[in-house]
Every structure is written in structure tokens, then in C-alpha cells.
Design a protein around this motif. Structure first.
Motif, short mmCIF file in Angstrom:
data_model
loop_
_atom_site.label_atom_id
_atom_site.label_comp_id
_atom_site.label_asym_id
_atom_site.label_seq_id
_atom_site.Cartn_x
_atom_site.Cartn_y
_atom_site.Cartn_z
N PRO A 1 -4.39 -14.63 10.76
CA PRO A 1 -3.64 -13.37 10.71
C PRO A 1 -3.45 -12.81 12.11
CG PRO A 1 -5.93 -12.97 10.11
CD PRO A 1 -5.81 -14.45 10.43
N TYR A 2 -2.30 -12.22 12.35
CA TYR A 2 -2.05 -11.55 13.62
C TYR A 2 -2.23 -10.03 13.49
CZ TYR A 2 -0.11 -15.76 15.74
OH TYR A 2 0.03 -17.01 16.27
N THR A 3 -2.03 -9.54 12.27
CA THR A 3 -2.05 -8.09 12.07
C THR A 3 -2.99 -7.70 10.94
OG1 THR A 3 0.24 -7.91 12.81
CG2 THR A 3 -0.61 -6.07 11.54
N LEU A 4 -3.86 -6.74 11.24
CA LEU A 4 -4.68 -6.13 10.20
C LEU A 4 -4.04 -4.79 9.83
CD1 LEU A 4 -7.25 -5.69 8.44
CD2 LEU A 4 -8.33 -4.71 10.48
N VAL A 5 -3.72 -4.64 8.56
CA VAL A 5 -3.21 -3.37 8.06
C VAL A 5 -4.39 -2.67 7.39
CG1 VAL A 5 -1.56 -2.25 6.50
CG2 VAL A 5 -0.90 -4.36 7.71
N ALA A 6 -4.92 -1.65 8.06
CA ALA A 6 -6.08 -0.94 7.53
C ALA A 6 -5.59 0.30 6.80
CB ALA A 6 -7.03 -0.58 8.67
N GLU A 7 -5.61 0.23 5.48
CA GLU A 7 -5.22 1.39 4.67
C GLU A 7 -6.47 2.24 4.50
OE1 GLU A 7 -1.57 -0.06 1.94
OE2 GLU A 7 -3.52 -0.58 1.14
N LEU A 8 -6.60 3.26 5.33
CA LEU A 8 -7.86 3.98 5.43
C LEU A 8 -8.11 4.88 4.23
CD1 LEU A 8 -7.75 4.86 9.23
CD2 LEU A 8 -8.88 2.93 8.13
N THR A 9 -7.05 5.32 3.59
CA THR A 9 -7.16 6.17 2.40
C THR A 9 -5.81 6.16 1.69
OG1 THR A 9 -7.60 8.41 1.60
CG2 THR A 9 -6.49 8.24 3.73
N TYR A 10 -5.84 6.40 0.38
CA TYR A 10 -4.56 6.60 -0.31
C TYR A 10 -4.22 8.09 -0.40
CZ TYR A 10 -4.09 1.74 -2.02
OH TYR A 10 -3.91 0.38 -2.13
N LYS A 11 -5.16 8.93 0.05
CA LYS A 11 -4.88 10.38 -0.01
C LYS A 11 -3.78 10.73 0.99
CE LYS A 11 -9.62 11.68 -1.16
NZ LYS A 11 -10.77 11.26 -0.33
N CYS A 12 -2.95 11.70 0.62
CA CYS A 12 -1.86 12.10 1.51
C CYS A 12 -1.36 13.47 1.09
CB CYS A 12 -0.71 11.08 1.41
SG CYS A 12 0.64 11.41 2.56
N PRO A 13 -1.11 14.35 2.07
CA PRO A 13 -0.57 15.67 1.70
C PRO A 13 0.89 15.58 1.25
CG PRO A 13 -0.82 15.49 4.09
CD PRO A 13 -1.40 14.25 3.51
N LEU A 14 1.59 14.52 1.67
CA LEU A 14 2.97 14.36 1.22
C LEU A 14 2.97 13.65 -0.13
CD1 LEU A 14 4.77 13.20 4.50
CD2 LEU A 14 4.08 15.49 3.81
N ARG A 15 4.11 13.77 -0.84
CA ARG A 15 4.19 13.15 -2.17
C ARG A 15 5.49 12.35 -2.28
NH1 ARG A 15 4.40 17.17 -6.36
NH2 ARG A 15 5.35 18.61 -4.88
N CYS A 16 5.84 11.64 -1.20
CA CYS A 16 7.15 11.00 -1.11
C CYS A 16 7.47 10.16 -2.34
CB CYS A 16 7.23 10.12 0.13
SG CYS A 16 7.02 11.06 1.65
N VAL A 17 8.73 10.28 -2.75
CA VAL A 17 9.16 9.68 -4.01
C VAL A 17 9.33 8.17 -3.90
CG1 VAL A 17 10.26 11.79 -4.81
CG2 VAL A 17 11.58 10.17 -3.44
N TYR A 18 9.23 7.62 -2.67
CA TYR A 18 9.33 6.16 -2.52
C TYR A 18 8.04 5.57 -1.94
CZ TYR A 18 10.93 8.32 1.80
OH TYR A 18 11.05 9.13 2.89
N CYS A 19 6.95 6.29 -2.05
CA CYS A 19 5.68 5.83 -1.47
C CYS A 19 5.38 4.39 -1.92
CB CYS A 19 4.54 6.75 -1.89
SG CYS A 19 2.96 6.26 -1.17
N SER A 20 4.89 3.59 -0.97
CA SER A 20 4.60 2.19 -1.30
C SER A 20 3.18 2.00 -1.84
CB SER A 20 4.82 1.31 -0.07
OG SER A 20 3.95 1.71 0.97
N ASN A 21 2.41 3.06 -1.90
CA ASN A 21 1.08 2.93 -2.52
C ASN A 21 1.26 2.65 -4.01
OD1 ASN A 21 -0.62 5.56 -0.59
ND2 ASN A 21 -0.16 3.45 -0.08
N PRO A 22 0.26 1.99 -4.62
CA PRO A 22 0.42 1.65 -6.05
C PRO A 22 0.46 2.91 -6.93
CG PRO A 22 -1.78 1.06 -5.25
CD PRO A 22 -0.98 1.45 -4.06
#
Lengths: 367, 101
Positions: free
Chosen positions: A7-28
Motif C-alpha cells: 500500500p502507498y496510502t493509509l486512509v485513517a478514518e479516525l471517527t465517523y462522528k461529524c458536526p455536518l450531516r452531508c446528504v452524500y456522505c460516503s460513510n456507511p
């Protein structure tokens, strides 16, 4: 499969919490089920193991990574490991003092999302009054000397303002502008009827972006990501499954992409139980779609199989119910009719306001 | 704020430097230098790496060429000059190298 898979890139998803509620969020959609279970010490270990594996790029993302109080410690360690570290953020909650600390600790790049060029429209997509603050954050970043990426997700309601988006990014002295058409998985699939543009809209925007790219060459890089729904062939999702990217989710699962844990029947392992390198090399989930052995027709005999790797497994599953089929975005897919029907629906719905479903917890937290 | 219009062109007197967003890093796995920038990286051959290591804003393009000629002394001077200038122009075009003063 190449013998030197790293792998060249580590994508560290540190939290799924977010103050925004975007309608196209890529989180599950069920992100509420995945708590932040990776503690600071484990993340630091994961960064070291990633570097040992060959990772040179680190994306600190989420959710909103700024929610983590240990972000300073994570940036410091990433810098020590000489990882090129990119903070992928919505810019809230942040103070200029904290951003100044990030700079001193060696953060390499700030990638800020903006939802639109008008406060009202931007805030409507984000589900939070945030636009003015985001512009402030962009100015802080530039004043501190950070390279700045502005990311704007494009869809039916803002594609016609792409010239204004480019002007805003220029005004903010962005180094890179990502005009990323929504990819219809996760929340964006949920809101597809309200978000999918028409082909005509898309082509107009693409031409404007191409002209701006030529005009700004060497000053601001402009990336225009076409939505799969209007491409003849699918994207090489994540540059191929388990080839160049390794994602770690907030609960510690090691994944080939942000949404792989939404595929049923695949077994993914956690960095809390096992070393990153071992999981990368031999966890069953990682090997499920590596290489070409899994491919059905028309991929199996297709010349493009080493270019697009069969497209996106998550898109295949969420549209057809089967993960191991050709991505329906491909015009050669027997399921391509699903894409054509969505396009027809977008044309039919053009100009009509549609309801939006905001990102929200649909299931309660465990425990 | 901002630098509207085209970036400065690389000339013999320019003192090129890496763009703020770009960083050199040696890759132990492949035993070569990488130029890293947001979301991507370039694998560099030894000559390209050598040129970019000298892009600190201190050395003129001319000085960089002189330095390379010490290493590649079998190459005709003009060929090295042409190659260095073309390489740096390409990198500037991609926004990875700035012309400097």
C-alpha cells in the motif's frame, strides 16, 4: 497479482462522528454502529506498521477528524515517520490556534470541504450553518503557509455553478481544487434522485473545468471527477481492491475501501487484534477481490480488466445485491440498465426540488 | 492574495524550489526517491531526484546544470542543459516546482 503488493496510502478514518450531516456522505448508512474504538496508542502503532509496509501517504479523515482530541499526537508521529500527511476536514470545530499547532507539528496539507459557493445552498447540503466559517478556515490555512486543497462534491444543485466554485477556490488561493462528482454509494445512493445530474449539466461543467485547468496550469491544479453514471466504463475503484490503499475504520477494521464492510459475507479483521501487515497480506476479506480470479464475464475476458479491475465492488453490490459481478456503471455489464434507468429518472426530474435525507444515526450505538 | 495568471517561466537565472505542497522522500521499498504531493506521488529516476534535491531556492538552473555535469561528465553539455530545463518546465507546469527569483 503483482508480487510486490504494497500500500502507498493509509486512509485513517479516525471517527465517523461529524458536526455536518452531508446528504452524500460516503460513510456507511449504519455508521452509528461503529464506535471510535481505536485508542491513541493503537493508531500510533498502526502508523508505524503502515510505514513498515511501504505506506508514504497518510490521510487523516473521518467523519470529522478534528473531533479527535489526540490529533496533535497523531500528526506528530506521522511527521516523525516522514509520512506525507493530509488532513481531510470540514473545518469544524477548529480554532486558528489549533491549526497553528498542526503546522508546527508537521502537517503537510489541509483539504477542506465546501458544499457550494452560496452560504444558503452550502449549509442546506451540510445540514449546518458552516459556510462562512469554512472560508475563514481556508484563509487561516493559507496564512499559516499550508498548501490548501478545496474539495467540492458536485451534484444536480451545484453543477451549474462550477465557474463560481472555481472563482471561489482561486480567491482562496487554493493549490488544488477537487471537483468531485458525487459517487452514488452510501448516503449519496440514498439521495440519488435528488442529486444525480443530467448529462447536459455534467458536460457543461466539464468544459468549464477543462478551460479553467488550462488557464490555471502551474498555479492551481483542478481535478474533475466524472460520476460513474455517465462514464462508459467504471473507475478503477481505489486503484484496484487491496492494491494501493489500506483503510482503517474508526472501530479498527482494516479495509480495502471506505465501504467494504457494507459487503455481506466478507471477513475483515481489526488492528486491535492483529498487525496491519498480516491483515493486508492474508486476511480473507482483502484477498476476496484481489487479482482476477474472482472476475465473472464480461470482465474475465475483457481487455480493460487490468485498467479498471471490474470497477467498484460496493456499487455492484448496492445496485444488484451481488458484490462479485461487473460494476453496472460499465456499459458492458448485463446490469447496465439500472444505470440507464437512473439517468432517465434524473432527466425526468430535472429542475424539480426533491426531498433530501440527511446523514443521521439510523441505529443506536451498541451497549 | 493569490497569483493570478501564469506562473513565472523557468529560465537559466531562476532559482527553482519545490512547491509548498511537494516533498521528496526516499522510498526504502523501491530504493528510489518519490516526490509526494496531495493524493499522489511520482517515482523519480536518479537524475530527476538529483535535480529536485537542488531545487531549494538557493541554486540557479545554471548552477544545477553545472552540478549535474560533474556527475554525468560523459554527456554533452547541451544535452544535459536541454534535459534539465525541459524537466523543470514540466514540473513547473504541474505546479510541483516554482520558478523562484
Amino acid at each position: 497479482m503483482s508480487s510486490e503488493v504494497r500500500p502507498y496510502t493509509l486512509v485513517a478514518e479516525l471517527t465517523y462522528k461529524c458536526p455536518l450531516r452531508c446528504v452524500y456522505c460516503s460513510n456507511p448508512l449504519d455508521y452509528g454502529r461503529h464506535a471510535d474504538e481505536v485508542d491513541t496508542g493503537t493508531w500510533l502503532r498502526v502508523f508505524q506498521e503502515a510505514e513498515d509496509l511501504g505506506v508514504v501517504q497518510l490521510n487523516l479523515t473521518g467523519g470529522e477528524p478534528l473531533i479527535r482530541h489526540d490529533l496533535e499526537a497523531l500528526i506528530e508521529e506521522a511527521h516523525r515517520l516522514d509520512l506525507y500527511t493530509n488532513l481531510i476536514t470540514g473545518g469544524i470545530p477548529l480554532t486558528v490556534e489549533r491549526l497553528t499547532r498542526f503546522r508546527a507539528l508537521g502537517l503537510d496539507n489541509v483539504q477542506l470541504s465546501i458544499q457550494d459557493v452560496r452560504a444558503g445552498a452550502s449549509d442546506r447540503i451540510a445540514g449546518l450553518r458552516s459556510f462562512d466559517r469554512k472560508l475563514e478556515v481556508a484563509r487561516w490555512a493559507k496564512n499559516l503557509g499550508f498548501p490548501l486543497t478545496i474539495n467540492v462534491v458536485l451534484h444536480r444543485d451545484n453543477l451549474d455553478r462550477v465557474a463560481d466554485v472555481i472563482a471561489l477556490a482561486e480567491d482562496l488561493s487554493a493549490d488544488r481544487l477537487e471537483l468531485a462528482n458525487a459517487q452514488y454509494v452510501g448516503w449519496a445512493l440514498q439521495n440519488r434522485a435528488a442529486l444525480l445530474p443530467t448529462r447536459e449539466q455534467l458536460e457543461r461543467a466539464r468544459a468549464i473545468a477543462a478551460a479553467a485547468r488550462a488557464r490555471l496550469r502551474g498555479t492551481m491544479e483542478i481535478l474533475f471527477v466524472t460520476p460513474d453514471y455517465y462514464s462508459e466504463f467504471p473507475k478503477a475503484c481505489m486503484d484496484g481492491w487491496g492494491r494501493r490503499f489500506v483503510v482503517v475504520s474508526p472501530d479498527g477494521l482494516v479495509l480495502p475501501c471506505h465501504a467494504a464492510h457494507t459487503l455481506p459475507g466478507l471477513e475483515f479483521e481489526s488492528v486491535r487484534q492483529r498487525a496491519l501487515g498480516d491483515i493486508w497480506r492474508d486476511s480473507p476479506g482483502f484477498n476476496a477481490f484481489r487479482g482476477e480470479a474472482w472476475m465473472p464475464e464480461p470482465c474475465r475476458s475483457c481487455d480493460r480488466r487490468a485498467i479498471d479491475f471490474g470497477g467498484c465492488r460496493c456499487q455492484a453490490f448496492h445496485l444488484t445485491g451481488k458484490a462479485a459481478v461487473t460494476d453496472p456503471a460499465c456499459r458492458l455489464s448485463p446490469d447496465h440498465g439500472l444505470i440507464e434507468a437512473a439517468r432517465a429518472q434524473a432527466l425526468e426530474a430535472a429542475g424539480r426540488a426533491m426531498p433530501l435525507e440527511y446523514r443521521a444515526r439510523t441505529v443506536s450505538l451498541r451497549g | 492574495m493569490g497569483a493570478p495568471g501564469r506562473p513565472r517561466v523557468i529560465s537559466a537565472e531562476s532559482r527553482p524550489r519545490l512547491a509548498e505542497k511537494a516533498r521528496l522522500r526516499f522510498d526504502r521499498k523501491a530504493q528510489q526517491y518519490l516526490l509526494l504531493f496531495p493524493e499522489r506521488g511520482l517515482a523519480l529516476n536518479p537524475t530527476a531526484a538529483e535535480i529536485l534535491k537542488l531545487c531549494t531556492g538557493e541554486h540557479t538552473v545554471e548552477a544545477i546544470i553545472e552540478r549535474l555535469l560533474e556527475t554525468y561528465d560523459t554527456q554533452p553539455r547541451e544535452a544535459v542543459e536541454r534535459e534539465v530545463v525541459a524537466f523543470l518546465a514540466g514540473m513547473a507546469e504541474r505546479g510541483l516546482v516554482k520558478a523562484g527569483r
